[in-house]
Design a protein around this motif. Structure first.
Motif, PDB file in Angstrom:
ATOM      1  N   PHE A  24      94.518  52.449  60.477  1.00  0.00           N
ATOM      2  CA  PHE A  24      95.401  51.615  61.295  1.00  0.00           C
ATOM      3  C   PHE A  24      96.710  52.349  61.591  1.00  0.00           C
ATOM      4  O   PHE A  24      97.158  52.395  62.739  1.00  0.00           O
ATOM      5  CB  PHE A  24      95.686  50.284  60.582  1.00  0.00           C
ATOM      6  N   ASP A  35      94.449  45.586  67.298  1.00  0.00           N
ATOM      7  CA  ASP A  35      95.022  44.262  67.062  1.00  0.00           C
ATOM      8  C   ASP A  35      95.215  43.996  65.578  1.00  0.00           C
ATOM      9  O   ASP A  35      94.437  44.452  64.747  1.00  0.00           O
ATOM     10  CB  ASP A  35      94.116  43.171  67.647  1.00  0.00           C
ATOM     11  N   THR A  36      96.250  43.225  65.265  1.00  0.00           N
ATOM     12  CA  THR A  36      96.517  42.816  63.888  1.00  0.00           C
ATOM     13  C   THR A  36      97.458  41.616  63.877  1.00  0.00           C
ATOM     14  O   THR A  36      98.307  41.486  64.743  1.00  0.00           O
ATOM     15  CB  THR A  36      97.130  43.964  63.056  1.00  0.00           C
ATOM     16  N   CYS A  38      98.391  40.783  60.533  1.00  0.00           N
ATOM     17  CA  CYS A  38      98.934  40.987  59.187  1.00  0.00           C
ATOM     18  C   CYS A  38      99.681  42.325  59.073  1.00  0.00           C
ATOM     19  O   CYS A  38      99.965  42.770  57.963  1.00  0.00           O
ATOM     20  CB  CYS A  38      97.813  40.933  58.152  1.00  0.00           C
ATOM     21  N   GLY A  40      98.639  45.369  59.595  1.00  0.00           N
ATOM     22  CA  GLY A  40      97.855  46.441  59.000  1.00  0.00           C
ATOM     23  C   GLY A  40      97.610  46.352  57.510  1.00  0.00           C
ATOM     24  O   GLY A  40      97.200  47.321  56.889  1.00  0.00           O
ATOM     25  N   CYS A  44      93.733  40.048  57.708  1.00  0.00           N
ATOM     26  CA  CYS A  44      93.366  39.118  58.782  1.00  0.00           C
ATOM     27  C   CYS A  44      92.034  39.455  59.442  1.00  0.00           C
ATOM     28  O   CYS A  44      91.412  38.598  60.047  1.00  0.00           O
ATOM     29  CB  CYS A  44      94.467  39.055  59.837  1.00  0.00           C
ATOM     30  N   CYS A  47      91.918  43.988  62.769  1.00  0.00           N
ATOM     31  CA  CYS A  47      91.971  45.446  62.950  1.00  0.00           C
ATOM     32  C   CYS A  47      90.661  46.132  62.580  1.00  0.00           C
ATOM     33  O   CYS A  47      90.600  47.353  62.490  1.00  0.00           O
ATOM     34  CB  CYS A  47      93.120  46.051  62.137  1.00  0.00           C
ATOM     35  N   GLU A  65      90.157  44.365  52.048  1.00  0.00           N
ATOM     36  CA  GLU A  65      89.327  44.789  53.171  1.00  0.00           C
ATOM     37  C   GLU A  65      87.901  44.290  53.056  1.00  0.00           C
ATOM     38  O   GLU A  65      87.228  44.093  54.057  1.00  0.00           O
ATOM     39  CB  GLU A  65      89.329  46.321  53.270  1.00  0.00           C
TER      40      GLU A  65
END
Length: 67
Positions: A24, A35-36, A38, A40, A44, A47, A65
């Motif tokens: 990220f 997109d994120t 949180c 990175g 969420c 990403c 993760e």
């Protein structure tokens, strides 16, 4: 230094990645547009990326993760 290539519809982006740096963060250096919600942290799921080659060179997934 190792590099990553991010494949996008408008063409590939290449970024140098340092040891311990996240994919990220490496993508953010070249404005990859990952997109994120949180920032990175990997909590969420926005990403999420697909690694096409070289996964053996990445760090293991964190507990966050895996969720």
């Amino acid at each position: 230094m190792p590099t990553i290539t991010i494949l996008r519809d408008d063409g590939p982006l290449t970024s140098v990645i340092r040891e311990g740096e996240s994919l990220f963060d490496a993508g953010a250096k070249v404005t990859a547009g990952i997109d994120t919600a949180c920032v990175g942290k990997g909590t969420c799921g926005l990403c999420r990326v697909k690694i096409i080659a070289g996964a053996e060179h990445t760090n293991p997934f964190t507990d966050e993760e895996r969720k």
